[in-house]
Design a protein around this motif. Structure first.
Motif, mmCIF file in Angstrom:
data_model
loop_
_atom_site.group_PDB
_atom_site.id
_atom_site.type_symbol
_atom_site.label_atom_id
_atom_site.label_comp_id
_atom_site.label_asym_id
_atom_site.label_seq_id
_atom_site.Cartn_x
_atom_site.Cartn_y
_atom_site.Cartn_z
ATOM 1 N N TYR A 264 0.836 -1.188 0.000
ATOM 2 C CA TYR A 264 0.000 0.000 0.000
ATOM 3 C C TYR A 264 0.877 1.246 0.000
ATOM 4 C CZ TYR A 264 -3.516 3.385 1.358
ATOM 5 O OH TYR A 264 -4.342 4.472 1.390
ATOM 6 N N PRO A 265 0.591 2.256 -0.793
ATOM 7 C CA PRO A 265 -0.592 2.548 -1.592
ATOM 8 C C PRO A 265 -0.477 2.107 -3.057
ATOM 9 C CG PRO A 265 0.719 4.525 -1.482
ATOM 10 C CD PRO A 265 1.453 3.455 -0.702
ATOM 11 N N GLU A 266 0.539 1.366 -3.407
ATOM 12 C CA GLU A 266 0.701 0.914 -4.789
ATOM 13 C C GLU A 266 -0.297 -0.193 -5.120
ATOM 14 O OE1 GLU A 266 2.822 2.373 -6.915
ATOM 15 O OE2 GLU A 266 3.400 3.712 -5.286
ATOM 16 N N TYR A 267 -0.758 -0.210 -6.364
ATOM 17 C CA TYR A 267 -1.589 -1.310 -6.840
ATOM 18 C C TYR A 267 -0.697 -2.497 -7.144
ATOM 19 C CZ TYR A 267 -5.465 1.935 -7.388
ATOM 20 O OH TYR A 267 -6.455 2.831 -7.152
ATOM 21 N N THR A 268 -1.243 -3.673 -7.001
ATOM 22 C CA THR A 268 -0.508 -4.894 -7.313
ATOM 23 C C THR A 268 -1.463 -5.875 -7.970
ATOM 24 O OG1 THR A 268 0.964 -6.567 -6.403
ATOM 25 C CG2 THR A 268 -0.905 -5.947 -5.056
ATOM 26 N N SER A 269 -0.943 -6.818 -8.707
ATOM 27 C CA SER A 269 -1.803 -7.798 -9.365
ATOM 28 C C SER A 269 -2.098 -8.959 -8.430
ATOM 29 C CB SER A 269 -1.136 -8.318 -10.637
ATOM 30 O OG SER A 269 0.006 -9.075 -10.304
ATOM 31 N N ILE A 270 -3.214 -9.601 -8.655
ATOM 32 C CA ILE A 270 -3.576 -10.775 -7.864
ATOM 33 C C ILE A 270 -2.523 -11.864 -8.022
ATOM 34 C CG2 ILE A 270 -5.257 -12.657 -7.670
ATOM 35 C CD1 ILE A 270 -7.440 -10.600 -8.264
ATOM 36 N N GLU A 271 -1.984 -11.995 -9.229
ATOM 37 C CA GLU A 271 -0.990 -13.037 -9.490
ATOM 38 C C GLU A 271 0.289 -12.842 -8.680
ATOM 39 O OE1 GLU A 271 -2.337 -11.198 -12.054
ATOM 40 O OE2 GLU A 271 -3.758 -12.665 -12.829
ATOM 41 N N SER A 272 0.546 -11.628 -8.202
ATOM 42 C CA SER A 272 1.769 -11.385 -7.447
ATOM 43 C C SER A 272 1.620 -11.719 -5.957
ATOM 44 C CB SER A 272 2.219 -9.939 -7.619
ATOM 45 O OG SER A 272 1.285 -9.063 -7.033
ATOM 46 N N LEU A 273 0.421 -12.059 -5.511
ATOM 47 C CA LEU A 273 0.239 -12.421 -4.108
ATOM 48 C C LEU A 273 1.000 -13.705 -3.805
ATOM 49 C CD1 LEU A 273 -3.572 -11.700 -3.632
ATOM 50 C CD2 LEU A 273 -1.624 -10.258 -2.991
ATOM 51 N N PRO A 274 1.711 -13.767 -2.688
ATOM 52 C CA PRO A 274 2.545 -14.928 -2.378
ATOM 53 C C PRO A 274 1.740 -16.127 -1.862
ATOM 54 C CG PRO A 274 2.741 -13.307 -0.634
ATOM 55 C CD PRO A 274 1.879 -12.701 -1.707
ATOM 56 N N LEU A 275 0.958 -16.691 -2.742
ATOM 57 C CA LEU A 275 0.185 -17.899 -2.437
ATOM 58 C C LEU A 275 0.470 -18.934 -3.514
ATOM 59 C CD1 LEU A 275 -3.173 -16.235 -1.389
ATOM 60 C CD2 LEU A 275 -1.484 -17.295 0.119
ATOM 61 N N GLU A 276 0.205 -20.196 -3.205
ATOM 62 C CA GLU A 276 0.614 -21.285 -4.088
ATOM 63 C C GLU A 276 -0.187 -21.405 -5.378
ATOM 64 O OE1 GLU A 276 1.215 -25.045 -2.264
ATOM 65 O OE2 GLU A 276 2.266 -24.171 -0.561
ATOM 66 N N ASN A 277 -1.457 -21.009 -5.358
ATOM 67 C CA ASN A 277 -2.256 -21.191 -6.571
ATOM 68 C C ASN A 277 -3.211 -20.025 -6.772
ATOM 69 O OD1 ASN A 277 -4.823 -21.853 -5.180
ATOM 70 N ND2 ASN A 277 -3.669 -23.638 -4.488
ATOM 71 N N ILE A 278 -3.715 -19.930 -7.985
ATOM 72 C CA ILE A 278 -4.598 -18.821 -8.358
ATOM 73 C C ILE A 278 -5.912 -18.856 -7.581
ATOM 74 C CG2 ILE A 278 -5.624 -19.972 -10.366
ATOM 75 C CD1 ILE A 278 -4.729 -16.236 -10.150
ATOM 76 N N ALA A 279 -6.386 -20.044 -7.224
ATOM 77 C CA ALA A 279 -7.638 -20.148 -6.466
ATOM 78 C C ALA A 279 -7.501 -19.456 -5.106
ATOM 79 C CB ALA A 279 -8.045 -21.610 -6.294
ATOM 80 N N ASP A 280 -6.373 -19.675 -4.428
ATOM 81 C CA ASP A 280 -6.146 -19.012 -3.144
ATOM 82 C C ASP A 280 -5.952 -17.514 -3.321
ATOM 83 O OD1 ASP A 280 -6.347 -21.414 -1.778
ATOM 84 O OD2 ASP A 280 -4.178 -21.708 -1.635
ATOM 85 N N LEU B 52 -7.237 -15.619 -5.687
ATOM 86 C CA LEU B 52 -8.556 -15.034 -5.953
ATOM 87 C C LEU B 52 -9.426 -15.031 -4.702
ATOM 88 C CD1 LEU B 52 -9.346 -16.518 -9.470
ATOM 89 C CD2 LEU B 52 -8.950 -14.119 -8.898
ATOM 90 N N SER B 53 -9.323 -16.072 -3.902
ATOM 91 C CA SER B 53 -10.136 -16.177 -2.699
ATOM 92 C C SER B 53 -9.842 -15.036 -1.728
ATOM 93 C CB SER B 53 -9.896 -17.527 -2.027
ATOM 94 O OG SER B 53 -10.611 -17.601 -0.816
ATOM 95 N N ILE B 54 -8.571 -14.810 -1.400
ATOM 96 C CA ILE B 54 -8.239 -13.751 -0.446
ATOM 97 C C ILE B 54 -8.540 -12.374 -1.037
ATOM 98 C CG2 ILE B 54 -5.775 -13.557 -1.017
ATOM 99 C CD1 ILE B 54 -7.378 -13.289 2.494
ATOM 100 N N ALA B 55 -8.301 -12.192 -2.312
ATOM 101 C CA ALA B 55 -8.614 -10.909 -2.947
ATOM 102 C C ALA B 55 -10.115 -10.640 -2.914
ATOM 103 C CB ALA B 55 -8.102 -10.887 -4.386
ATOM 104 N N THR B 56 -10.912 -11.652 -3.172
ATOM 105 C CA THR B 56 -12.371 -11.500 -3.148
ATOM 106 C C THR B 56 -12.870 -11.176 -1.747
ATOM 107 O OG1 THR B 56 -12.610 -13.006 -5.007
ATOM 108 C CG2 THR B 56 -14.561 -12.648 -3.647
ATOM 109 N N ILE B 57 -12.368 -11.893 -0.761
ATOM 110 C CA ILE B 57 -12.775 -11.658 0.626
ATOM 111 C C ILE B 57 -12.474 -10.211 1.022
ATOM 112 C CG2 ILE B 57 -12.213 -12.212 3.032
ATOM 113 C CD1 ILE B 57 -11.727 -15.141 2.027
ATOM 114 N N LEU B 58 -11.273 -9.758 0.758
ATOM 115 C CA LEU B 58 -10.880 -8.401 1.139
ATOM 116 C C LEU B 58 -11.636 -7.342 0.335
ATOM 117 C CD1 LEU B 58 -7.045 -8.975 1.515
ATOM 118 C CD2 LEU B 58 -8.735 -8.770 3.357
ATOM 119 N N TYR B 59 -11.863 -7.608 -0.948
ATOM 120 C CA TYR B 59 -12.596 -6.665 -1.795
ATOM 121 C C TYR B 59 -14.034 -6.511 -1.309
ATOM 122 C CZ TYR B 59 -14.653 -4.492 -5.899
ATOM 123 O OH TYR B 59 -15.323 -3.641 -6.733
#
Length: 102
Positions: A50-66, A68-75
């Motif tokens: 924060y405050p920079e934007y970042t992509s979902i793919e750059s989140l340090p999680l093992e797979n895209i499902a996780d 997307l899940s955390i991004a959706t919850i926070l959004y």
């Protein structure tokens, strides 16, 4: 993301947030989301980015499902914003009309 805190309490990982509280008068219990320990690094990553934007793919999680899940919850809690408006990609409930039926 200064409206939230990442804490571990009693072997649970929680993201406490205050976006739904009034600034002048705060009542009730603190708002929080309980997440898995595996998702905590992604929340910490976003807090530090924060405050920079970042992509979902750059989140340090093992797979895209996780990711997307955390991004959706926070959004959905109002803790994330997007750099560009999101387009609706799903049908509204009860909207099962086809254009060919008209």
């Amino acid at each position: 993301m200064f409206c939230c805190r990442l804490l571990t309490e009693e072997e649970k990982v929680r993201v406490y947030y205050n976006v739904e509280n009034a600034r002048v008068y705060r009542t009730g219990e603190p708002n929080f989301i309980e997440i898995t320990a595996e998702m905590a690094p992604a929340v910490e990553f976003l807090i530090n980015a924060y405050p920079e934007y970042t992509s979902i793919e750059s989140l340090p999680l093992e797979n895209i499902a996780d990711q997307l899940s955390i991004a959706t919850i926070l959004y959905e809690k109002g803790l994330l914003i997007t750099g560009e408006p999101l387009e609706t990609t799903y049908d509204e409930p009860g909207d099962d009309t086809d254009e060919g039926d008209l």
